[in-house]
Design an enzyme around this catalytic site. Structure first.
Site, mmCIF file in Angstrom:
data_model
loop_
_atom_site.group_PDB
_atom_site.id
_atom_site.type_symbol
_atom_site.label_atom_id
_atom_site.label_comp_id
_atom_site.label_asym_id
_atom_site.label_seq_id
_atom_site.Cartn_x
_atom_site.Cartn_y
_atom_site.Cartn_z
ATOM 1 N N ASN A 114 1.016 -1.233 0.103
ATOM 2 C CA ASN A 114 0.097 0.195 0.130
ATOM 3 C C ASN A 114 0.669 1.358 0.014
ATOM 4 O O ASN A 114 -0.073 2.347 -0.285
ATOM 5 C CB ASN A 114 -1.188 0.190 1.370
ATOM 6 C CG ASN A 114 -0.429 -0.394 3.017
ATOM 7 O OD1 ASN A 114 0.984 -1.366 3.030
ATOM 8 N ND2 ASN A 114 -0.991 0.165 3.575
ATOM 9 N N GLY A 187 2.838 -6.632 6.523
ATOM 10 C CA GLY A 187 1.501 -6.696 5.906
ATOM 11 C C GLY A 187 0.454 -7.371 7.150
ATOM 12 O O GLY A 187 0.424 -6.974 7.878
ATOM 13 N N SER A 188 -0.443 -8.393 6.293
ATOM 14 C CA SER A 188 -1.581 -8.060 7.276
ATOM 15 C C SER A 188 -1.444 -9.802 8.630
ATOM 16 O O SER A 188 -0.420 -10.361 8.873
ATOM 17 C CB SER A 188 -2.704 -9.692 5.537
ATOM 18 O OG SER A 188 -2.081 -11.068 5.497
ATOM 19 N N GLU A 209 4.727 -5.410 11.647
ATOM 20 C CA GLU A 209 3.871 -4.213 11.752
ATOM 21 C C GLU A 209 2.568 -4.504 10.501
ATOM 22 O O GLU A 209 2.726 -5.150 9.579
ATOM 23 C CB GLU A 209 5.055 -3.379 10.503
ATOM 24 C CG GLU A 209 5.839 -2.441 11.379
ATOM 25 C CD GLU A 209 6.052 -1.598 12.072
ATOM 26 O OE1 GLU A 209 4.747 -0.981 12.636
ATOM 27 O OE2 GLU A 209 6.587 -1.268 13.236
ATOM 28 N N CYS A 243 -3.248 1.701 6.287
ATOM 29 C CA CYS A 243 -2.548 1.073 7.460
ATOM 30 C C CYS A 243 -3.289 1.546 8.895
ATOM 31 O O CYS A 243 -3.799 0.921 9.681
ATOM 32 C CB CYS A 243 -1.214 0.166 7.734
ATOM 33 S SG CYS A 243 0.254 1.040 8.379
ATOM 34 N N GLU A 333 -10.463 -5.790 8.800
ATOM 35 C CA GLU A 333 -9.839 -4.082 8.221
ATOM 36 C C GLU A 333 -10.460 -4.000 7.082
ATOM 37 O O GLU A 333 -10.925 -5.043 6.316
ATOM 38 C CB GLU A 333 -8.819 -4.377 8.366
ATOM 39 C CG GLU A 333 -8.194 -3.247 8.134
ATOM 40 C CD GLU A 333 -5.993 -3.885 8.158
ATOM 41 O OE1 GLU A 333 -5.746 -4.488 8.287
ATOM 42 O OE2 GLU A 333 -5.056 -2.404 7.731
#
Ligand code: NAD
Length: 456
Positions: A114, A187-188, A209, A243, A333
């Site tokens: 992103n 990431g996820s 993160e 995020c 999310e």
């Protein structure tokens, strides 16, 4: 050259101790900054091709942060790398004690799509600045940005020091087979779990993160116009693919209508809602995400927007009203330009609801009442956040950036990035001129009495 070859070559280079030289690190960071500057036009072109990100947003939300990190490291590495003396205590008299920061070794940085430059290169700056070697695996989704980073870095840095491996699951899985000294992943949550498990096999330390649903509270005494302006900017920046974007808003029922109107005014002022993409507004990264987001728009709850175009991967800034915690949009999310607004009449109950959710990466509260603000900040656990603003906390490198609970492990930015990629080696340093026999056998009641007297 295989992944294993590159990894092995980095181990050899790290063991040569060259990266432990502070001047070497400073020179490399200067070279890196110069390369990015010289190739800025390529960086702009690539990210525009990938998802229509403008030069303005690319500079302000990606490159500016990377340059700021590089400048901060160049200025401070000498200070941060110095050994630090600490108190020794009577038990070790006469001795001194100090802590030596040392690099961890060969590190792996895995980026998210992103903010493809910032999320890949800001951790790299910290890793190199702390004296490590780096293999960077950017996200494969924005293919052009991954290619341009690989081109700039692999053509200018030796592979045994800093190298980009491009690819997706297959390449990342191969990388995770190697024994790294540190893995830094953005990431996820589901992929974060895969990384954590792979790292555990080698007992490799990780920084994760991750994401989550970040709430924004808007209390009755907030300045409605400014609150709406700041929230609209933070939510629709990068088309909501941020995020730390406010995922949903909890507004006091008494100002709900006024606040919704203010959100509408701000959106109409800053974005062209009808004909889609512009210099100011991005595409959704791919069709898969477009489809995932489109089904989250409940037509019965659309207050504004809801305009979509699959071919252009466009979703207009969208506000949903009368949303409850039971709605589908509140399950995961959102990571897109859809903003659910929930209203509340009972603050205590609402805080309780938020605390029942997984701990978010970010949290925002808009109010003028210091007492209530402080109470909420104390009550709710989250990675980081802001009072009367959103997203901007991550631009201050004096603040550690990272999650808590399922939103992440560890943090970085500025000195915190240096710490993340360093080991603090503890040393007790004793002279020969005095040797007390108190700890040695044969033990006696007298010796124990003396020790107790010293300790207690
Ligand atoms: P993702 O987890 O799908 O991908 C991240 C990286 O992992 C990519 O480089 C990808 O190639 C790799 N990957 C994907 N599947 C893998 C697998 N099975 N095995 C090994 N590697 C794999 O995440 P994303 O879609 O790029 O990013 C979106 C998520 O990231 C959101 O949840 C968002 O909140 C979070 N995020 C967090 C931060 C932060 O700083 N905390 C920043 C940006 C994004």
């Amino acid at each position: 050259m295989t992944i294993t070859d590159i990894h092995k070559s980095q181990q050899v280079f790290f063991n040569s101790n060259k990266t432990k030289d502070i001047n070497f690190r400073i020179e490399q960071l200067k070279t890196f900054k110069q390369l990015l500057k010289e190739n800025e036009h390529l960086l702009y072109e690539a990210i525009y091709d990938d998802f229509g990100k403008s030069k303005f947003e690319t500079y302000t939300t990606e490159l500016a942060l990377i340059y700021h990190e590089i400048n901060g490291f160049i200025k401070n590495i000498k200070k941060w790398s110095k050994r630090k003396h600490v108190a020794t205590g009577i038990a070790n008299f006469p001795a001194k004690s100090y802590i030596i920061p040392e690099p961890l070794g060969v590190t792996l940085v895995i980026g998210a799509w992103n903010y493809p430059y910032q999320l890949s290169l800001a951790p790299v700056v910290a890793a190199l600045g702390a004296g490590n070697t780096v293999i960077l695996k950017p996200s494969e989704l924005p293919a052009k940005t991954s290619q341009v980073m690989a081109k700039i870095i692999n053509n200018n840095f030796p592979h045994d020091y800093f190298h980009v491996v491009e690819g997706g699951v297959k390449e990342t899985t191969a990388l995770l087979e190697c024994r790294f000294d540190k893995i830094f992943f953005t990431g996820s949550i589901p992929v974060g779990k895969i990384i954590y498990q792979a790292a555990a096999k080698h007992l490799t330390p990780v920084t994760l993160e991750l994401g989550g649903k970040s709430p924004a509270f808007v209390l009755a005494d907030a300045n409605i116009k400014i609150t709406a302006k700041r929230l609209v900017w933070a939510k629709f920046l990068n088309a909501g693919q941020t995020c730390v974007a406010p995922d949903y808003i909890l507004v006091d029922k008494s100002i709900e209508q006024k606040f919704l109107k203010a959100l509408k005014t701000e959106i109409e002022q800053h974005y062209n809602n009808e004909d889609g993409l512009s210099e100011n507004y991005l595409q959704i990264i791919n069709t898969k995400n477009f489809d995932r987001l489109s089904v989250l728009i409940d037509e019965n709850k659309v207050y504004l927007g809801g305009v979509t175009n699959r071919e252009k991967r466009f979703i207009s800034p969208t506000i949903l009203k009368d949303v409850t915690f039971q709605d589908d949009i509140m399950k995961d999310e959102i990571f897109g330009p859809i903003l659910p607004v929930l209203s509340f009449t009972n603050l205590d109950e609402t805080i309780k609801n938020v605390k029942e959710q997984p701990k978010p990466l970010s949290f925002y509260v808009y109010s003028k009442n210091r007492k209530t603000i402080n109470r909420i900040l104390k009550d709710i656990s989250f990675g980081g956040g802001a009072v009367n603003d959103s997203v901007m906390h991550l631009s201050n490198s004096n603040l550690p950036f990272g999650g808590v609970g399922s939103s992440g492990i560890g943090s970085y930015h500025g000195k915190y990035g240096f710490d993340t990629f360093s080991h603090y080696k503890s040393i007790l340093d004793k002279p020969f001129w005095l040797e007390l026999n108190i700890k040695y056998a044969p033990y006696s009641r007298r010796k124990l009495k003396l020790i107790k007297w010293l300790i207690e």
